[in-house]
Design a protein around this motif. Structure first.
Motif, PDB file in Angstrom:
ATOM      1  N   THR A  17      -1.682   8.379   6.017  1.00  0.00           N
ATOM      2  CA  THR A  17      -1.457   9.211   7.197  1.00  0.00           C
ATOM      3  C   THR A  17      -0.363   8.534   8.025  1.00  0.00           C
ATOM      4  N   ALA A  18       0.070   9.171   9.096  1.00  0.00           N
ATOM      5  CA  ALA A  18       1.118   8.597   9.937  1.00  0.00           C
ATOM      6  C   ALA A  18       0.653   7.258  10.509  1.00  0.00           C
ATOM      7  N   PRO A  19       1.378   6.155  10.242  1.00  0.00           N
ATOM      8  CA  PRO A  19       0.937   4.830  10.698  1.00  0.00           C
ATOM      9  C   PRO A  19       1.317   4.565  12.154  1.00  0.00           C
ATOM     10  N   SER A  20       0.316   4.546  13.008  1.00  0.00           N
ATOM     11  CA  SER A  20       0.563   4.302  14.433  1.00  0.00           C
ATOM     12  C   SER A  20       0.605   2.826  14.769  1.00  0.00           C
ATOM     13  N   MET A  21       0.237   1.952  13.796  1.00  0.00           N
ATOM     14  CA  MET A  21       0.241   0.506  14.022  1.00  0.00           C
ATOM     15  C   MET A  21       1.022  -0.182  12.912  1.00  0.00           C
ATOM     16  N   ILE A  22       1.795  -1.198  13.295  1.00  0.00           N
ATOM     17  CA  ILE A  22       2.566  -1.953  12.314  1.00  0.00           C
ATOM     18  C   ILE A  22       2.639  -3.411  12.750  1.00  0.00           C
ATOM     19  N   GLY A  23       2.523  -4.307  11.786  1.00  0.00           N
ATOM     20  CA  GLY A  23       2.640  -5.734  12.067  1.00  0.00           C
ATOM     21  C   GLY A  23       3.318  -6.412  10.893  1.00  0.00           C
ATOM     22  N   ALA A  24       4.000  -7.511  11.144  1.00  0.00           N
ATOM     23  CA  ALA A  24       4.690  -8.213  10.066  1.00  0.00           C
ATOM     24  C   ALA A  24       4.697  -9.704  10.346  1.00  0.00           C
ATOM     25  N   HIS A  25       4.774 -10.468   9.260  1.00  0.00           N
ATOM     26  CA  HIS A  25       4.993 -11.907   9.358  1.00  0.00           C
ATOM     27  C   HIS A  25       5.738 -12.325   8.101  1.00  0.00           C
ATOM     28  N   GLY A  26       6.863 -13.013   8.291  1.00  0.00           N
ATOM     29  CA  GLY A  26       7.679 -13.362   7.142  1.00  0.00           C
ATOM     30  C   GLY A  26       8.152 -12.103   6.444  1.00  0.00           C
ATOM     31  N   ASP A  27       7.965 -12.044   5.122  1.00  0.00           N
ATOM     32  CA  ASP A  27       8.382 -10.884   4.335  1.00  0.00           C
ATOM     33  C   ASP A  27       7.239  -9.915   4.061  1.00  0.00           C
ATOM     34  N   ARG A  28       6.109 -10.069   4.764  1.00  0.00           N
ATOM     35  CA  ARG A  28       4.958  -9.196   4.543  1.00  0.00           C
ATOM     36  C   ARG A  28       4.782  -8.269   5.742  1.00  0.00           C
ATOM     37  N   THR A  29       4.347  -7.044   5.447  1.00  0.00           N
ATOM     38  CA  THR A  29       4.169  -6.027   6.485  1.00  0.00           C
ATOM     39  C   THR A  29       2.828  -5.338   6.281  1.00  0.00           C
ATOM     40  N   TRP A  30       2.171  -5.001   7.398  1.00  0.00           N
ATOM     41  CA  TRP A  30       0.905  -4.266   7.343  1.00  0.00           C
ATOM     42  C   TRP A  30       0.991  -3.054   8.262  1.00  0.00           C
ATOM     43  N   LEU A  31       0.381  -1.973   7.828  1.00  0.00           N
ATOM     44  CA  LEU A  31       0.362  -0.739   8.602  1.00  0.00           C
ATOM     45  C   LEU A  31      -1.039  -0.171   8.646  1.00  0.00           C
ATOM     46  N   GLY A  32      -1.311   0.572   9.699  1.00  0.00           N
ATOM     47  CA  GLY A  32      -2.578   1.259   9.835  1.00  0.00           C
ATOM     48  C   GLY A  32      -2.423   2.372  10.848  1.00  0.00           C
ATOM     49  N   SER A  33      -3.459   3.148  11.037  1.00  0.00           N
ATOM     50  CA  SER A  33      -3.417   4.254  11.985  1.00  0.00           C
ATOM     51  C   SER A  33      -4.727   4.303  12.752  1.00  0.00           C
ATOM     52  N   ARG A  34      -4.627   4.292  14.079  1.00  0.00           N
ATOM     53  CA  ARG A  34      -5.835   4.296  14.907  1.00  0.00           C
ATOM     54  C   ARG A  34      -6.690   5.511  14.576  1.00  0.00           C
ATOM     55  N   GLY A  35      -7.970   5.255  14.346  1.00  0.00           N
ATOM     56  CA  GLY A  35      -8.901   6.327  14.037  1.00  0.00           C
ATOM     57  C   GLY A  35      -8.996   6.664  12.562  1.00  0.00           C
ATOM     58  N   GLU A  36      -8.121   6.056  11.732  1.00  0.00           N
ATOM     59  CA  GLU A  36      -8.161   6.295  10.290  1.00  0.00           C
ATOM     60  C   GLU A  36      -8.799   5.087   9.585  1.00  0.00           C
ATOM     61  N   ARG A  37      -9.113   5.252   8.305  1.00  0.00           N
ATOM     62  CA  ARG A  37      -9.888   4.229   7.591  1.00  0.00           C
ATOM     63  C   ARG A  37      -9.057   3.555   6.494  1.00  0.00           C
ATOM     64  N   TRP A  38      -7.901   3.019   6.859  1.00  0.00           N
ATOM     65  CA  TRP A  38      -7.083   2.326   5.866  1.00  0.00           C
ATOM     66  C   TRP A  38      -6.166   1.306   6.539  1.00  0.00           C
ATOM     67  N   VAL A  39      -5.849   0.255   5.781  1.00  0.00           N
ATOM     68  CA  VAL A  39      -4.817  -0.716   6.154  1.00  0.00           C
ATOM     69  C   VAL A  39      -3.990  -0.967   4.894  1.00  0.00           C
ATOM     70  N   MET A  40      -2.672  -0.817   5.011  1.00  0.00           N
ATOM     71  CA  MET A  40      -1.781  -0.997   3.871  1.00  0.00           C
ATOM     72  C   MET A  40      -0.948  -2.257   4.057  1.00  0.00           C
ATOM     73  N   GLU A  41      -0.801  -3.030   2.967  1.00  0.00           N
ATOM     74  CA  GLU A  41       0.101  -4.177   2.971  1.00  0.00           C
ATOM     75  C   GLU A  41       1.296  -3.878   2.083  1.00  0.00           C
ATOM     76  N   ILE A  42       2.491  -4.252   2.556  1.00  0.00           N
ATOM     77  CA  ILE A  42       3.699  -4.185   1.742  1.00  0.00           C
ATOM     78  C   ILE A  42       4.093  -5.621   1.426  1.00  0.00           C
ATOM     79  N   THR A  43       4.085  -5.970   0.156  1.00  0.00           N
ATOM     80  CA  THR A  43       4.362  -7.337  -0.268  1.00  0.00           C
ATOM     81  C   THR A  43       5.860  -7.641  -0.182  1.00  0.00           C
ATOM     82  N   PRO A  44       6.236  -8.914  -0.300  1.00  0.00           N
ATOM     83  CA  PRO A  44       7.670  -9.254  -0.284  1.00  0.00           C
ATOM     84  C   PRO A  44       8.471  -8.522  -1.358  1.00  0.00           C
TER      85      PRO A  44
END
Length: 285
Positions: free
Chosen positions: A105-132
């Motif tokens: 779904t549309a990711p309303s939250m995003i965070g990153a450290h180094g070459d890794r990124t994580w996304l999620g959406s408030r009220g939804e039931r998933w967290v996605m990681e994007i690897t380097p």
């Protein structure tokens, strides 16, 4: 006084004088922002700008094609923009290397450290990681997501109505229920949450509850980390800063502008507080 054609005002913050540059970002909607060592990335409609943290001057500008970014995060030498269809990863130097990835779904939250990124959406039931390497893994959650941030330990997230902050297989009790939405920020080895009780902090590396600190402006829904200092606020006239290098307690920052805080980021000791009018107040922290 004028700096690069933009107004500069002097004003006093608690126990110190602060010079604030007021920079109009010329955006019809508040842009998403993120800081790095070189300045602040400003993601507006179809354009990504890299601006000088202290003056607001544009250093680089590239076309992204992203009509309305929901968030932005610095991913190594690239910049990730979340939007309604997923995430766009831009190489500001080699635009032909731009990568588009879909999210559940549309990711309303995003965070990153180094070459890794994580996304999620408030009220939804998933967290996605994007690897380097650009691969994606999606974790399905047992409860709707309420808050997400990231540091060198990976993604930290908390579910709606939960009193536990999670980091992979680790779970840390925060001794408070966050309700359906919470501000979360990773800063200087600590993960911070703004709750009704105050500013709850967790030691990231140890994965341990640290304590609770009073907030001079009450509970907020916007937190950001600027050069190791925690900055938070919902309204421009009610912003706090906590610099572990110099502050024993969180202190109120007198911005003296009205309006809601739409985004917080910064670089080189300067916080950018973007209001809902698309104007950024730059304040030393």
């Amino acid at each position: 006084q004028e700096v690069d054609g933009e107004e500069v005002t002097r004003q006093a913050a608690f126990a110190s004088d602060v010079v604030t540059h007021v920079v109009d970002l010329n955006a019809s909607v508040p842009p998403a922002i993120a800081g790095d060592a070189g300045g602040v990335w400003v993601a507006g409609s179809r354009v990504l700008q890299h601006r000088d943290a202290e003056t607001g001057a544009v250093l680089t500008a590239v076309e992204t094609g992203v009509e309305r970014p929901l968030g932005v995060a610095v991913r190594g030498d690239r910049v990730a923009l979340s939007h309604a269809s997923g995430v766009t990863i831009v190489d500001p130097v080699h635009l032909d290397r731009t990568v588009e990835l879909a999210t559940p779904t549309a990711p309303s939250m995003i965070g990153a450290h180094g070459d890794r990124t994580w996304l999620g959406s408030r009220g939804e039931r998933w967290v996605m990681e994007i690897t380097p390497a650009g691969a994606t893994t999606t974790e399905r959650l047992d409860a709707p997501l309420a808050g997400l941030t990231a540091d060198d330990a990976g993604a930290w997230w908390i579910a709606t109505g939960s009193d536990r902050l999670r980091n992979g297989a680790r779970s840390v009790g925060i001794r408070d229920d966050v309700g359906d939405g919470v501000a979360v920020a990773a800063c200087s080895g600590v993960v911070w949450l703004s709750t009704e009780t105050g500013l709850v902090w967790v030691r990231s590396r140890a994965g341990e509850f640290g304590g609770v600190m009073p907030s001079p402006v009450g509970r907020v829904h916007r937190l950001g980390c600027v050069s190791g200092a925690l900055v938070g606020g919902d309204d421009l006239d009610a912003v706090f800063v906590l610099n572990p290098a110099s502050d024993v307690h969180a202190r109120r920052l007198e911005v003296r502008r009205r309006g809601r805080v739409a985004a917080i980021a910064g670089s080189r000791g300067v916080a950018w507080l973007v209001g809902d009018d698309g104007v950024a107040s730059l304040a030393a922290v």
